[in-house]
Design a protein around this motif. Structure first.
Motif, short mmCIF file in Angstrom:
data_model
loop_
_atom_site.label_atom_id
_atom_site.label_comp_id
_atom_site.label_asym_id
_atom_site.label_seq_id
_atom_site.Cartn_x
_atom_site.Cartn_y
_atom_site.Cartn_z
N UNK A 30 27.48 14.68 -2.07
CA UNK A 30 27.48 15.69 -1.00
C UNK A 30 28.81 15.67 -0.26
N UNK A 31 29.36 14.50 -0.05
CA UNK A 31 30.68 14.39 0.59
C UNK A 31 31.73 15.15 -0.21
N UNK A 32 31.59 15.19 -1.53
CA UNK A 32 32.57 15.83 -2.42
C UNK A 32 32.47 17.36 -2.46
N UNK A 33 31.42 17.92 -1.87
CA UNK A 33 31.28 19.38 -1.88
C UNK A 33 32.39 20.07 -1.10
N UNK A 34 32.59 21.36 -1.37
CA UNK A 34 33.49 22.18 -0.55
C UNK A 34 32.79 22.42 0.78
N UNK A 35 33.22 21.73 1.81
CA UNK A 35 32.59 21.81 3.12
C UNK A 35 33.57 22.39 4.13
N UNK A 36 33.02 22.97 5.19
CA UNK A 36 33.86 23.54 6.23
C UNK A 36 33.07 23.53 7.55
N UNK A 37 33.70 23.36 8.67
CA UNK A 37 35.14 23.34 8.88
C UNK A 37 35.79 21.98 8.66
N UNK A 38 34.97 20.94 8.40
CA UNK A 38 35.51 19.59 8.20
C UNK A 38 35.24 19.15 6.77
N UNK A 39 36.22 18.49 6.16
CA UNK A 39 36.03 17.94 4.82
C UNK A 39 35.02 16.79 4.88
N UNK A 40 34.38 16.55 3.76
CA UNK A 40 33.41 15.48 3.69
C UNK A 40 33.96 14.12 4.05
N UNK A 41 35.19 13.81 3.61
CA UNK A 41 35.78 12.51 3.93
C UNK A 41 36.09 12.39 5.42
N UNK A 42 36.40 13.51 6.09
CA UNK A 42 36.62 13.49 7.54
C UNK A 42 35.31 13.19 8.27
N UNK A 43 34.24 13.83 7.83
CA UNK A 43 32.92 13.58 8.42
C UNK A 43 32.51 12.13 8.21
N UNK A 44 32.72 11.62 7.01
CA UNK A 44 32.38 10.22 6.71
C UNK A 44 33.14 9.28 7.63
N UNK A 45 34.43 9.51 7.82
CA UNK A 45 35.23 8.66 8.69
C UNK A 45 34.70 8.68 10.12
N UNK A 46 34.39 9.85 10.62
CA UNK A 46 33.87 9.95 11.99
C UNK A 46 32.49 9.30 12.11
N UNK A 47 31.67 9.44 11.09
CA UNK A 47 30.36 8.80 11.11
C UNK A 47 30.48 7.28 11.07
N UNK A 106 24.30 13.28 13.14
CA UNK A 106 25.57 13.59 12.48
C UNK A 106 25.33 13.51 10.98
N UNK A 107 26.28 14.03 10.20
CA UNK A 107 26.18 13.94 8.76
C UNK A 107 26.27 15.28 8.07
N UNK A 108 25.65 15.34 6.90
CA UNK A 108 25.80 16.52 6.05
C UNK A 108 24.43 17.01 5.56
N UNK A 109 24.25 18.23 5.45
CA UNK A 109 25.05 19.40 5.78
C UNK A 109 24.46 20.00 7.07
N UNK A 110 25.31 20.56 7.93
CA UNK A 110 24.90 21.01 9.26
C UNK A 110 23.63 21.84 9.24
N UNK A 138 21.11 14.80 20.69
CA UNK A 138 22.54 15.02 20.84
C UNK A 138 23.08 15.28 19.44
N UNK A 139 24.07 16.16 19.36
CA UNK A 139 24.67 16.55 18.09
C UNK A 139 26.16 16.28 18.16
N UNK A 140 26.71 15.61 17.15
CA UNK A 140 28.14 15.31 17.13
C UNK A 140 28.81 16.35 16.23
#
Length: 162
Positions: free
Chosen positions: A14-31, A104-108, A127-129
């Protein structure tokens, strides 16, 4: 008030999908950053992933992202879009006295939103990040974060948690 962090579907496929507005690796780092903060404060971190029902073998990349789950984390495996139906998530949270969830996480608009709606039905404060989740399309993510989530709780950013 006892608060838990709930991280949804942080799986390589799921992290590898075409995601927007944040890339999966960016979301993973923030999580990962959020999880570190919650653990340091002695708060619960819940890791949720999905398994497809009725298949002999899960697709490659169906486990958690490497190094994401740490000892003491609550692990929930769901077989539907949301994390509550058919799981022991509510029981695990109640055992810990949790009344507020930080999501937090994927997909919104899928796992996160479905889990949020069920959490609200179960009486949790939410609360939603916003920058620690992403969608299949930026406009879907922005609509959920800007219009839907404020009806259920408070929308925040990763840097709000320290």
């Amino acid at each position: 008030m006892t608060t838990a962090l709930v991280l949804i579907d942080l799986m390589p496929r799921i992290i590898a999908l075409e995601l927007a507005p944040h890339r999966g690796d960016e979301v993973l780092d923030r999580c990962r950053r959020l999880a570190a903060v919650f653990r340091a404060q002695g708060r619960a971190v819940v890791q949720v992933r999905v398994e497809r029902p009725g298949v002999a073998e899960q697709p490659p990349g169906s486990g958690f992202a490497e190094g994401l789950v740490e000892p003491g984390d609550v692990v929930v495996v769901k077989r539907t879009v949301g994390a509550f139906h058919g799981t022991d998530l509510d029981e695990q949270l109640r055992l810990r006295g949790v009344d507020t969830l930080v999501l937090a996480g994927l997909v919104t608009t899928m796992g996160v939103e479905s889990t949020a709606r069920a959490a609200s039905d179960h009486g949790y404060e939410l609360e939603f990040v916003a920058d620690a989740m992403s969608g299949l399309a930026a406009d879907e993510h922005e609509f959920a974060v800007g219009r839907i989530f404020p009806r259920f709780g408070t929308v925040r950013r990763t840097d709000d948690y320290r």
